[in-house]
Scaffold this active site. Structure first.
Site, PDB file in Angstrom:
ATOM      1  N   GLY A 120      28.455  29.401  51.763  1.00 33.95           N
ATOM      2  CA  GLY A 120      29.409  29.923  53.489  1.00 33.95           C
ATOM      3  C   GLY A 120      28.192  30.836  53.612  1.00 33.95           C
ATOM      4  N   ILE A 142      30.103  30.365  40.883  1.00 30.81           N
ATOM      5  CA  ILE A 142      30.661  30.109  39.319  1.00 30.81           C
ATOM      6  C   ILE A 142      30.862  28.424  39.948  1.00 30.81           C
ATOM      7  CG2 ILE A 142      31.510  31.959  38.474  1.00 30.81           C
ATOM      8  CD1 ILE A 142      34.611  31.117  39.313  1.00 30.81           C
ATOM      9  N   ASP A 143      31.335  28.378  40.674  1.00 28.29           N
ATOM     10  CA  ASP A 143      32.073  26.912  41.226  1.00 28.29           C
ATOM     11  C   ASP A 143      30.933  25.351  41.185  1.00 28.29           C
ATOM     12  OD1 ASP A 143      34.796  27.943  42.066  1.00 28.29           O
ATOM     13  OD2 ASP A 143      33.458  28.517  44.628  1.00 28.29           O
ATOM     14  N   MET A 185      39.997  27.588  38.519  1.00 26.86           N
ATOM     15  CA  MET A 185      38.787  27.570  39.165  1.00 26.86           C
ATOM     16  C   MET A 185      38.145  26.644  39.853  1.00 26.86           C
ATOM     17  SD  MET A 185      38.360  31.847  40.002  1.00 26.86           S
ATOM     18  CE  MET A 185      39.339  33.064  40.805  1.00 26.86           C
ATOM     19  N   ARG A 187      37.089  25.448  42.871  1.00 27.47           N
ATOM     20  CA  ARG A 187      37.679  24.952  44.499  1.00 27.47           C
ATOM     21  C   ARG A 187      37.504  23.749  45.023  1.00 27.47           C
ATOM     22  NH1 ARG A 187      39.101  28.303  49.026  1.00 27.47           N
ATOM     23  NH2 ARG A 187      38.386  30.152  48.972  1.00 27.47           N
ATOM     24  N   GLU A 238      42.070  23.908  40.096  1.00 25.74           N
ATOM     25  CA  GLU A 238      42.612  24.597  41.553  1.00 25.74           C
ATOM     26  C   GLU A 238      42.687  23.964  42.801  1.00 25.74           C
ATOM     27  OE1 GLU A 238      41.830  28.037  42.860  1.00 25.74           O
ATOM     28  OE2 GLU A 238      39.330  27.723  42.761  1.00 25.74           O
ATOM     29  N   HIS A 288      41.055  35.103  38.241  1.00 26.74           N
ATOM     30  CA  HIS A 288      39.436  35.630  37.981  1.00 26.74           C
ATOM     31  C   HIS A 288      38.984  36.062  36.552  1.00 26.74           C
ATOM     32  CE1 HIS A 288      41.327  36.084  42.274  1.00 26.74           C
ATOM     33  NE2 HIS A 288      39.804  36.289  42.262  1.00 26.74           N
ATOM     34  N   ARG A 291      36.066  35.199  36.836  1.00 25.90           N
ATOM     35  CA  ARG A 291      34.161  35.634  37.332  1.00 25.90           C
ATOM     36  C   ARG A 291      34.065  36.337  36.682  1.00 25.90           C
ATOM     37  NH1 ARG A 291      35.954  34.803  43.888  1.00 25.90           N
ATOM     38  NH2 ARG A 291      35.977  37.360  43.169  1.00 25.90           N
TER      39      ARG A 291
HETATM   40  O1  F6P Z   1      34.058  29.870  44.999  1.00 22.77           O
HETATM   41  C1  F6P Z   1      34.495  31.200  43.689  1.00 22.77           C
HETATM   42  C2  F6P Z   1      35.833  30.708  43.789  1.00 22.77           C
HETATM   43  O2  F6P Z   1      36.100  32.156  42.390  1.00 22.77           O
HETATM   44  C3  F6P Z   1      36.167  30.093  43.734  1.00 22.77           C
HETATM   45  O3  F6P Z   1      36.477  29.676  42.579  1.00 22.77           O
HETATM   46  C4  F6P Z   1      38.024  30.750  44.086  1.00 22.77           C
HETATM   47  O4  F6P Z   1      38.599  29.872  44.598  1.00 22.77           O
HETATM   48  C5  F6P Z   1      38.023  31.542  44.939  1.00 22.77           C
HETATM   49  O5  F6P Z   1      35.730  32.076  44.639  1.00 22.77           O
HETATM   50  C6  F6P Z   1      38.527  32.914  44.869  1.00 22.77           C
HETATM   51  O6  F6P Z   1      37.934  33.244  45.071  1.00 22.77           O
HETATM   52  P1  F6P Z   1      38.800  34.751  46.409  1.00 22.77           P
HETATM   53  O7  F6P Z   1      38.101  36.465  45.223  1.00 22.77           O
HETATM   54  O8  F6P Z   1      38.981  34.990  47.128  1.00 22.77           O
HETATM   55  O9  F6P Z   1      40.275  34.812  45.208  1.00 22.77           O
END
Ligand code: F6P
Length: 364
Positions: A120, A142-143, A185, A187, A238, A288, A291
């Site tokens: 994006g 991370i995806d 996670m 996506r 997810e 998270h 992440r």
């Molecule tokens: O794209 C990275 C990611 O961590 C996805 O794996 C997850 O769906 C999304 O971002 C979560 O985003 P947010 O931090 O906005 O909840």
């Protein structure tokens, strides 16, 4: 002879990811070697808009950040620049926002802007490029779902988090003879679940690329139980979708701002497993945790090399390109090629095949 100092901007955009600070370290150090001055914009592209917010970055300010998670510049995936509104769906950034960003770029006399972000954010960078700004991209997520690069930094750290969690969950699941469902996670791509599941000893892995049947996963768990294998570990991405069902999403007060939030499939799978097997089942959403925290060695190295590679692209004038990792080398590819669609797991590819060979169930 007077040599004009080149000034470049850098920003981190979209969801944060372990390794971002390593990229910043790489960018600033390599830029300083070339005599470039670096401005780091705060909170992603938002920092380019009024009120303009940035800080000067020099080798001293980035000297002890490579090992730290998050980003010292801050980021957002919900701001005025949101370009991604769904899987592969991109929105046009309003003209007045693009004009404001270009005014900042020109006003600060920038030679180039390094944009570190996912698909994006990289699409946004292309829109800025079309406005006449010199843009270089660094793929981040991370995806691990960006085309034209074999890997992105942050992915290995997320996978390591999944593996650490599975190691812990195996012992309690076995002790209680339970089915354990772990939601990861990723996506619309199953890379984190697939790699984390394989390395962490998952028995079943459910990913978006392979629609699954609750009955088939339940039958698999029951067969294991009948063989005396007390617990079953199911990793579900997810974005995984039941063959007779739909994507699980989370209700949010901020609906409409950016991408829809995914989540809930882990709980659903757990409910359905317990109903169908009569075996006690629990679910965990890693969220998270995947992440956050410090990057792994691999992500620090990849991040640093991406940072250096981005400055090299600026030096060569390869604007509209992003760094990419292929065959152990850092190179450059047109951003447009990388954001055309996301990179998903090939359902008939070798990785899935090897996982099936060791008995992992995909529920299809
Ligand atoms: O794209 C990275 C990611 O961590 C996805 O794996 C997850 O769906 C999304 O971002 C979560 O985003 P947010 O931090 O906005 O909840």
């Amino acid at each position: 002879m007077f040599v004009a100092l080149k000034r470049i901007g850098v920003l981190t955009s979209g969801g944060d990811c372990p390794g971002l600070n390593a990229v910043l370290h790489g960018v600033v150090s390599a830029a300083s070697t070339r005599g470039f001055e670096v401005l780091g914009f705060l909170d992603g592209y938002e920092g380019l808009l009024n009120p303009v917010r940035y800080q000067r970055l020099d080798p001293v300010s980035v000297s002890h950040i490579s090992h730290l998670g998050g980003t010292i510049l801050g980021t957002t995936n919900r701001g005025r620049f949101v370009a991604k509104v769904g899987a592969g769906k991109k929105a046009e950034i309003p003209r007045e926002i693009l004009h404001q960003a270009r005014d900042t770029y020109r006003g600060l006399n920038l030679h180039a802007l390094i944009c570190i972000g996912g698909d994006g954010s990289l699409s946004t960078s292309l829109q800025l490029q079309k406005m006449g700004m010199n843009v270089v991209g660094v793929p981040k997520t991370i995806d691990n779902d960006i085309l034209a690069t074999a890997s992105t930094f942050g992915f290995d750290s997320a996978v390591t988090c999944v593996v650490d969690s599975l190691d812990r969950l195996h012992t309690t699941a076995r002790s209680h003879k339970r089915i354990m469902v772990v939601e990861t996670m990723g996506r619309h791509a199953g890379w984190i679940a697939l790699h984390g599941g394989l390395a962490g000893g998952a028995d079943a892995i459910l990913i978006p690329e392979i629609p699954f049947h609750f009955d088939k996963v339940a039958r698999f768990a029951k067969e294991r139980a009948s063989l005396g294998i007390a617990s079953t570990m199911i990793v579900v991405a997810e974005g995984a979708i039941p063959a007779k069902g739909h994507l699980s999403t989370v209700k949010s007060a901020l609906r409409g701002k950016g991408e829809v939030r995914l989540g809930g499939i882990g709980e659903l799978v757990a409910e359905e497993m317990e109903k169908r097997t009569q075996q006690e089942t629990r679910h965990v959403v890693l969220g998270h945790l995947q992440r956050g925290g410090n990057p792994t060695a691999l992500d620090r190295i990849l991040g640093t090399r991406f940072g250096v590679g981005a400055v090299e692209l600026v030096g060569k004038g390869k604007f509209g390109h992003m760094v990419s990792y292929q065959n152990y080398e850092i190179g450059g590819v047109p951003i447009a090629e990388a954001v055309a669609r996301i990179r998903t797991v090939p359902p008939k590819g070798q990785f899935v095949h090897h996982a099936r060979e060791i008995g992992i169930c995909f529920g299809d």
